[in-house]
Design an enzyme around this catalytic site. Structure first.
Site, PDB file in Angstrom:
ATOM      1  N   ASP A   1      75.572 128.925  88.155  1.00  0.00           N
ATOM      2  CA  ASP A   1      75.396 127.001  87.538  1.00  0.00           C
ATOM      3  C   ASP A   1      76.174 127.396  86.559  1.00  0.00           C
ATOM      4  O   ASP A   1      77.421 128.490  86.297  1.00  0.00           O
ATOM      5  CB  ASP A   1      73.977 127.296  86.667  1.00  0.00           C
ATOM      6  CG  ASP A   1      72.706 126.781  87.822  1.00  0.00           C
ATOM      7  OD1 ASP A   1      72.914 125.871  88.964  1.00  0.00           O
ATOM      8  OD2 ASP A   1      71.642 126.704  88.138  1.00  0.00           O
TER       9      ASP A   1
ATOM     10  N   LYS B   1      76.907 120.869  87.647  1.00  0.00           N
ATOM     11  CA  LYS B   1      77.225 120.150  87.666  1.00  0.00           C
ATOM     12  C   LYS B   1      78.302 120.089  86.459  1.00  0.00           C
ATOM     13  O   LYS B   1      78.292 120.723  85.439  1.00  0.00           O
ATOM     14  CB  LYS B   1      76.891 119.423  87.457  1.00  0.00           C
ATOM     15  CG  LYS B   1      75.862 118.640  86.437  1.00  0.00           C
ATOM     16  CD  LYS B   1      74.899 117.706  85.861  1.00  0.00           C
ATOM     17  CE  LYS B   1      74.081 117.718  85.047  1.00  0.00           C
ATOM     18  NZ  LYS B   1      72.589 116.499  85.347  1.00  0.00           N
TER      19      LYS B   1
ATOM     20  N   MET C   1      67.306 119.463  75.800  1.00  0.00           N
ATOM     21  CA  MET C   1      67.099 118.409  75.774  1.00  0.00           C
ATOM     22  C   MET C   1      68.748 118.000  75.684  1.00  0.00           C
ATOM     23  O   MET C   1      69.758 118.663  74.991  1.00  0.00           O
ATOM     24  CB  MET C   1      66.814 117.309  74.069  1.00  0.00           C
ATOM     25  CG  MET C   1      67.495 118.613  72.759  1.00  0.00           C
ATOM     26  SD  MET C   1      67.989 117.171  71.785  1.00  0.00           S
ATOM     27  CE  MET C   1      69.283 118.561  71.216  1.00  0.00           C
TER      28      MET C   1
HETATM   29  N1  SAH Z   1      66.666 127.921  82.243  1.00  0.00           N
HETATM   30  C1  SAH Z   1      67.940 127.546  80.936  1.00  0.00           C
HETATM   31  C2  SAH Z   1      67.405 126.609  80.337  1.00  0.00           C
HETATM   32  C3  SAH Z   1      68.084 125.247  81.972  1.00  0.00           C
HETATM   33  S1  SAH Z   1      67.324 123.779  80.652  1.00  0.00           S
HETATM   34  C4  SAH Z   1      66.678 128.575  79.790  1.00  0.00           C
HETATM   35  O1  SAH Z   1      66.149 129.733  80.338  1.00  0.00           O
HETATM   36  O2  SAH Z   1      67.617 128.575  78.523  1.00  0.00           O
HETATM   37  C5  SAH Z   1      69.681 123.103  80.180  1.00  0.00           C
HETATM   38  C6  SAH Z   1      69.391 123.269  78.616  1.00  0.00           C
HETATM   39  O3  SAH Z   1      68.863 124.404  78.448  1.00  0.00           O
HETATM   40  C7  SAH Z   1      70.164 122.342  78.040  1.00  0.00           C
HETATM   41  O4  SAH Z   1      70.186 121.043  78.162  1.00  0.00           O
HETATM   42  C8  SAH Z   1      69.947 122.707  76.314  1.00  0.00           C
HETATM   43  O5  SAH Z   1      69.405 122.127  75.987  1.00  0.00           O
HETATM   44  C9  SAH Z   1      69.503 123.776  76.688  1.00  0.00           C
HETATM   45  N2  SAH Z   1      70.605 125.169  76.444  1.00  0.00           N
HETATM   46  C10 SAH Z   1      71.136 126.476  77.504  1.00  0.00           C
HETATM   47  N3  SAH Z   1      71.830 127.085  77.198  1.00  0.00           N
HETATM   48  C11 SAH Z   1      71.503 126.570  76.098  1.00  0.00           C
HETATM   49  C12 SAH Z   1      72.905 127.370  74.995  1.00  0.00           C
HETATM   50  N4  SAH Z   1      73.419 128.168  74.547  1.00  0.00           N
HETATM   51  N5  SAH Z   1      72.582 126.704  73.060  1.00  0.00           N
HETATM   52  C13 SAH Z   1      71.268 125.545  73.473  1.00  0.00           C
HETATM   53  N6  SAH Z   1      71.143 124.773  74.430  1.00  0.00           N
HETATM   54  C14 SAH Z   1      70.886 125.493  75.573  1.00  0.00           C
END
Ligand code: SAH
Length: 493
Positions: A33, A55, A170
């Site tokens: 991803d 994406k 979000m």
């Molecule tokens: N599976 C991932 C979440 C995927 S959904 C997990 O467990 O972290 C994607 C969302 O995760 C983003 O829109 C954001 O809200 C959050 N996210 C992912 N990486 C991030 C980061 N480094 N800092 C803050 N939010 C993050």
């Protein structure tokens, strides 16, 4: 024939699990991803098939059905398939759906949990998501849903009444709606709230305020995706507990120009101190395997002038069926602690190491009282002759073997512009100066950052190219360079 649904953590490569690294290294196929650490794929096999399934900044993504189809088809044909996802695969990562597809297709799978952004982002911001005083529960909520739409799966009343911390994964655009829905449903508008953007990455940004004002504060600060918002008393603990921004090189970008094989130690050190590291390997070390290798057993002194030299010398000895015992009859001299430590890793404790000034002149001094009749200097092809000349002057018979040469490694336009914009550029040898400038298009190139030189020889090369070093290490090795850089950054912060 197993598909591994693997979490890659929130961005800091140090938060990839040991199991994730092991599977990445073993995989035949990796479907990855967008939100995975940049370096996550570096350990993949050179012959592994890497498939991007994310994406680009809101652009079209690979449809989930296509991802599932690829997982199933590779799961059938390849031995080891890794589906690499940001954070944890089962937390808002559609990992559950992919597991269902695999089960339906009767393909074996395993799940490797990852460090999820909703815990790690707040932690790196100094926010514990639970706390004995006042946060006995935490809810992870997807804020990607459009809160206005009637089909929203979120029960705002229940969330407003939730007795603990709320963490929203979000889109930044959803923040105003989330805050107003919560307040509208009865959550205290004065409750602390914080947004963590790009959590755990060197350019992490955090804003905090009250629930009432957080959307405005985030928008004024230009907060970018990806981000999580934390709502709850714990969000107010950041002032007391923040640590990420307090590291000595936090907020500084530092370019590393040495060869990739040598860069990782320095890059890791700098990143550990909080720097955003710009990797720009301007040089490459190429062993000169064709040169005749003298029999090292005939000398009473063998001098090594770099860790590269040590590595390649031992490769050559091994190729000749020899090992460290070939050096048994000779005194072994190392130019500095890095070289001495490389020797140690091959079972040889250097007899002579300068106690300061880790340059040829320092080694000449350190050898002053060492009797020498026949010496071998094993070094780079394009080294200075200071050591060889000094030993010959003392009447020693000196052979020189050029073990490797340093050649240019072309940098991409992106790498060059990142170096040009970095707060600091580190130069660990004259060749890094020469080849970086060659790559950058010559003497007219003027980087904006401060130039850090490992010692006087490298500084002289910078000056030859019309560049004045801003910082020169007093100890001419990597430790000394890092120390000088940290001191300079401390004075400027
Ligand atoms: N599976 C991932 C979440 C995927 S959904 C997990 O467990 O972290 C994607 C969302 O995760 C983003 O829109 C954001 O809200 C959050 N996210 C992912 N990486 C991030 C980061 N480094 N800092 C803050 N939010 C993050």
């Amino acid at each position: 024939m197993t598909v591994y649904l693997v979490g890659a953590g929130p961005g800091d490569p140090g938060l990839l699990t040991a199991r994730a690294l092991e599977l990445i290294a073993a995989a035949d196929v990796i479907l990855y991803d967008r939100l995975i650490p940049r370096s996550a794929l570096e350990g993949a096999r050179p012959d592994a098939t890497l498939i991007y399934a994310g994406k680009e900044g809101g652009g079209p993504s690979m449809p989930q059905s296509e991802i599932s189809r690829l997982l199933v088809s590779h799961g059938r044909s390849a031995e080891t398939v890794v589906r690499l996802k940001g954070g944890d695969p089962f937390v808002f990562g559609r990992g559950g759906e992919e597991a269902e597809e695999l089960r339906a297709a009767e393909i074996d799978f395993e799940v490797v949990p990852g460090v999820t952004a909703g815990v790690a982002g707040p932690a790196y911001a100094g926010i514990p998501v639970t706390h004995r005083d006042g946060a006995s529960a935490v809810a992870f909520v997807t804020g990607h849903e459009d809160p206005g739409k009637s089909s929203s799966a979120l029960d705002w009343r229940a969330l407003a009444a939730f007795p603990g911390t709320l963490v929203f994964y979000m889109g930044v655009r959803q923040l105003p709606a989330i805050a107003s829905e919560l307040v509208g449903a009865g959550r205290d508008p004065n409750e602390p709230a914080a947004v963590v953007s790009r959590g755990t990455l060197p350019d992490q940004e955090v804003v905090s305020s009250t629930l009432r004002r957080i959307a405005e504060v985030a928008s004024d600060a230009g907060i970018r995706a990806p981000a999580v918002v934390v709502v709850g008393r714990v969000a107010g603990m950041r002032d007391a507990l923040k640590w990420f921004e307090s590291r000595p090189l936090a907020g500084f970008s530092v370019a590393v120009t040495r060869a990739r094989a040598q860069a990782s130690g320095l890059a890791t050190r700098l990143a550990g101190l909080g720097a955003a590291v710009v990797e720009a390997p301007a040089i490459q070390i190429v062993p000169l395997a064709s040169r005749r290798m003298p029999d090292v057993r005939g000398y009473d002194l063998v001098c090594l002038t770099s860790p590269n030299g040590v590595r390649i010398l031992f490769d050559r000895l091994a190729a000749a069926g020899l090992d460290a015992r070939a050096l048994a009859g000779a005194r072994v001299a190392a130019i500095g602690p890095g070289t001495a430590s490389a020797l140690r890793s091959h079972g040889v404790i250097a007899d002579v190491v300068p106690s300061e000034r880790f340059v040829a002149e320092g080694l000449v001094d350190a050898l002053a009282d060492v009797p020498v009749e026949r010496a071998l200097v094993a070094r780079a092809a394009e080294a200075r002759d200071v050591l060889v000349d000094a030993l010959r002057e003392r009447g020693a018979e000196v052979d020189v073997v050029a073990l490797y040469e340093t050649v240019a490694s072309a940098l991409t336009a992106d790498q060059l512009s990142a170096v040009g914009d970095a707060d600091y550029i580190t130069f660990t040898s004259s060749s890094t100066v020469r080849y970086l400038l060659a790559s950058a298009g010559g003497a007219d190139w003027r980087p904006t950052g401060r130039l850090v030189s490992i010692g006087p020889v490298t500084s002289a090369t910078l000056r030859e190219h019309g560049l004045e070093p801003d910082v020169e290490a007093t100890r001419h090795d990597i430790d000394g360079l890092v120390e000088a850089l940290v001191a300079d950054a401390g004075a400027r912060a």
